[in-house]
Write a protein that holds these residues in place. Structure first.
Motif, mmCIF file in Angstrom:
data_model
loop_
_atom_site.group_PDB
_atom_site.id
_atom_site.type_symbol
_atom_site.label_atom_id
_atom_site.label_comp_id
_atom_site.label_asym_id
_atom_site.label_seq_id
_atom_site.Cartn_x
_atom_site.Cartn_y
_atom_site.Cartn_z
ATOM 1 N N ARG A 50 0.923 -1.217 0.066
ATOM 2 C CA ARG A 50 0.021 -0.042 -0.156
ATOM 3 C C ARG A 50 0.811 1.240 -0.077
ATOM 4 O O ARG A 50 1.792 1.201 0.590
ATOM 5 N N MET A 51 0.303 2.216 -0.598
ATOM 6 C CA MET A 51 0.843 3.672 -0.451
ATOM 7 C C MET A 51 0.093 4.275 0.656
ATOM 8 O O MET A 51 -1.059 3.983 0.853
ATOM 9 N N THR A 52 0.448 5.423 1.442
ATOM 10 C CA THR A 52 0.112 6.146 2.419
ATOM 11 C C THR A 52 -0.413 7.326 2.169
ATOM 12 O O THR A 52 -0.258 7.969 0.927
ATOM 13 N N ASP A 53 -1.277 7.920 2.781
ATOM 14 C CA ASP A 53 -1.970 9.185 2.452
ATOM 15 C C ASP A 53 -1.024 10.285 2.399
ATOM 16 O O ASP A 53 -1.109 11.365 1.669
ATOM 17 N N VAL A 54 -0.066 10.035 3.182
ATOM 18 C CA VAL A 54 0.925 11.469 3.208
ATOM 19 C C VAL A 54 1.827 11.419 1.945
ATOM 20 O O VAL A 54 1.864 12.353 1.313
ATOM 21 N N GLN A 55 2.150 10.240 1.435
ATOM 22 C CA GLN A 55 2.704 10.345 0.328
ATOM 23 C C GLN A 55 1.855 10.769 -1.001
ATOM 24 O O GLN A 55 2.216 11.454 -1.879
#
Length: 383
Positions: free
Chosen positions: A239-244
């Motif tokens: 997964r990718m984070t919302d910060v990224q």
């Protein structure tokens, strides 16, 4: 790095990205969530695809693309050796064998002829790279792969903003994988994306990146009712984070400016390097335009300085450059791996170097790079 050194690359990051990341942190939602979904939509729209699936890296994007295609043990996948080793490694991750093909000397990319030379009855896919942002001739490759009944996966790690036939790289791709590493034009620190027009594949890829769950963590947390998820198949934590994603959305908004600046700098390099005989710069192919994620030069056979010696001379002059694109089949990880002769791959890998190019590069810095190249050439010629 000393203050006067010319770096090979600096990401174009600033206060807007910092605020976006801070807003994501302060929102309390830092894992994969609404900003990831927004980034997926914006990125897919930018490259002309129906669906975007954000993941943790381009390597994981390639891995999941091959999983979606059902590639596995006993299968072969044609790949260029002239690429970062992750391209070949992704094939190994699914238990298949990478078969290395040679590349076009001008673009560093696979062609229909180089693929045709190595594909066999065991070949189950072709994995083409848009090397350093230089677009591969995917129209020709797609037509050939259709004739061979083979899927074409595009490693577009470096190619956001590049075009083929006036359309963005990724437009019409079966599956394309993208990178947001700091060396790339658009960065989220780390991260990747898969784009596709196939809704069924997109749904499965979203499950696969999140342990094979039939309901994402975001869906479970936003539901007003209990959600008892199921795990439909063995999946991954990609997964990718919302910060990224928050950073990525800002970066995507800068893309046109970044491409324009990089192409301006590349054109200026072209002009300046005319005064340094024996260097052949990378250029746009006839079928498209590059984003110049990398600007490399190939040393002609008569150039008096070897590539490694030239890198050392540049470093001594305060200029950071890099060796050219690696040849994966020459790395220890692939020692003994069967391979057809790859003369163009080895020539480009052994005799090219990547010069500094970044959005905030000044003309004075660019002049220093070219002056250092000229000085190294002149010094060797005097010996």
């Amino acid at each position: 790095m000393s203050a006067g050194r010319v770096p090979v690359m600096i990401p174009w990051l600033g206060e807007e990205e910092a605020r976006a990341a801070s807003d994501a942190v302060l929102s309390g939602w830092v894992a994969q969530g609404p900003r990831v979904a927004a980034f997926e939509r914006a990125f897919a729209e930018r490259v002309g695809a129906e669906h975007g699936i954000a993941v943790s890296s381009c390597t994981t994007a390639l891995h999941l693309s091959l999983v979606a295609l059902g590639i596995g043990p006993g299968d072969e996948v044609v790949v260029p050796s002239l690429s970062f080793i992750a391209t070949a490694n992704a094939v190994r991750y699914v238990g298949a064998e990478p078969v290395f093909a040679d590349v076009d000397p001008a673009t560093g990319n696979l062609t229909t002829l180089t693929v045709d030379a190595v594909h066999t009855a065991r070949t189950k896919a072709v994995l083409a790279v848009h090397q350093g942002g230089v677009p591969a001739d995917v129209h020709a490759l797609r037509a050939a792969c259709a004739d061979w009944d083979l899927p074409l996966v595009e490693d577009a790690a470096c190619a956001i903003g590049s075009t083929v036939g006036g359309k963005p790289v990724g437009h019409g791709a079966l599956l394309a994988a993208w990178s947001f590493h700091p060396r790339k034009v658009v960065t989220t620190g780390e991260g990747g994306m898969i784009t596709t027009d196939d809704a069924t594949w997109a749904a499965r890829l979203r499950r696969l990146r999140e342990h094979g769950m039939n309901a994402s963590a975001a869906e479970r947390h936003t539901s007003e009712k209990p959600v008892l998820e199921q795990y439909l198949e063995v999946g991954y934590n990609y997964r990718m984070t919302d910060v990224q994603a928050a950073i990525g959305l800002v970066q995507l908004g800068k893309l046109d400016a970044m491409i324009a600046r990089r192409r301006e700098l590349a054109a200026r390099y072209d002009t300046l390097l005319r005064d340094v005989p024996g260097l052949t710069p990378v250029r746009d192919p006839a079928h498209g335009q590059s984003n110049f994620q990398s600007y490399w030069v190939l040393l002609d056979e008569e150039f008096p300085v070897g590539r490694d010696e030239l890198l050392a001379a540049l470093a001594g002059a305060g200029v950071s450059a890099r060796r050219g694109i690696m040849a994966s089949h020459l790395e220890p990880a692939y020692a003994g791996h069967p391979s057809a002769p790859l003369p163009v791959t080895e020539r480009i890998s052994n005799d090219s170097l990547i010069l500094p190019l970044f959005h905030t590069m000044t003309e004075a810095q660019q002049d220093r790079v070219v002056a250092a190249l000229a000085a190294a050439r002149a010094e060797q010629a005097r010996r």
